[in-house]
Design an enzyme around this catalytic site. Sequence first.
Site, PDB file in Angstrom:
ATOM      1  N   ASN A  47      46.605  47.792  46.783  1.00 28.09           N
ATOM      2  CA  ASN A  47      45.394  47.396  46.087  1.00 28.09           C
ATOM      3  C   ASN A  47      45.751  46.282  45.103  1.00 28.09           C
ATOM      4  O   ASN A  47      46.691  46.414  44.324  1.00 28.09           O
ATOM      5  CB  ASN A  47      44.808  48.614  45.358  1.00 28.09           C
ATOM      6  N   GLU A  60      44.218  48.981  52.034  1.00 30.51           N
ATOM      7  CA  GLU A  60      44.114  48.813  53.478  1.00 30.51           C
ATOM      8  C   GLU A  60      43.811  47.360  53.841  1.00 30.51           C
ATOM      9  O   GLU A  60      44.387  46.811  54.784  1.00 30.51           O
ATOM     10  CB  GLU A  60      43.017  49.731  54.040  1.00 30.51           C
ATOM     11  N   CYS A  85      37.963  54.360  51.614  1.00 28.67           N
ATOM     12  CA  CYS A  85      36.584  54.243  51.125  1.00 28.67           C
ATOM     13  C   CYS A  85      35.682  53.735  52.253  1.00 28.67           C
ATOM     14  O   CYS A  85      36.149  53.440  53.356  1.00 28.67           O
ATOM     15  CB  CYS A  85      36.534  53.289  49.935  1.00 28.67           C
ATOM     16  N   CYS A  88      36.792  50.149  53.557  1.00 23.86           N
ATOM     17  CA  CYS A  88      37.995  50.171  54.386  1.00 23.86           C
ATOM     18  C   CYS A  88      37.744  50.926  55.687  1.00 23.86           C
ATOM     19  O   CYS A  88      38.265  50.545  56.742  1.00 23.86           O
ATOM     20  CB  CYS A  88      39.151  50.761  53.593  1.00 23.86           C
ATOM     21  N   ASP A 148      36.755  50.598  40.696  1.00 27.29           N
ATOM     22  CA  ASP A 148      37.367  50.323  41.991  1.00 27.29           C
ATOM     23  C   ASP A 148      36.519  50.834  43.148  1.00 27.29           C
ATOM     24  O   ASP A 148      36.447  50.209  44.191  1.00 27.29           O
ATOM     25  CB  ASP A 148      38.767  50.934  42.073  1.00 27.29           C
TER      26      ASP A 148
END
Length: 162
Positions: A47, A60, A85, A88, A148
């Site tokens: 990230n 990812e 998430c 992704c 995030d």
Amino acid sequence: MSREEHPAADPAFEAAYQAAQKSLGEGGIPIGAALARNGLIIASGHNERVQNGDPIAHGEMSALRAAGRQTSYRDTTLYTTLAPCAMCTGTIIQFKIPRVIVGEARTFDGEFGLLRSRGVEVVVLDDQRCVDMMRTFQDNNPDLWAEDIAEQDYSSARTGQS
């Protein structure tokens, strides 16, 4: 014992974990990922939202970006330290990545239902190192964590529920 019983024995999962540690060391969100084909690591990433000010630079996405163009992803496995998430998950589905190995889903439950409904095999390792890393990060950085995953507050961000 299988590699899934001992995740550190899997070099691709270990690469994802080390990428997460790298992000944490840079002041970022500790989520790492790696893309592998036939047991060989193609690329890893972490990230980078904080480091690059990029709202879609999840772990990812970073690993896929580092892998560059691939003619096909249908023979790859994506390793990630945390449940993917929605964004992704969409990318995994778009590129038809057939298997996702997840470090943990206790601190964020992600989109397993959607992945599985599209035929993606999901394996959750429940790696305690990943759980501890994310719990500590979430407790110490509740606002950053909520940002995030586009949640309003930490209590919602912890489970991924709006």
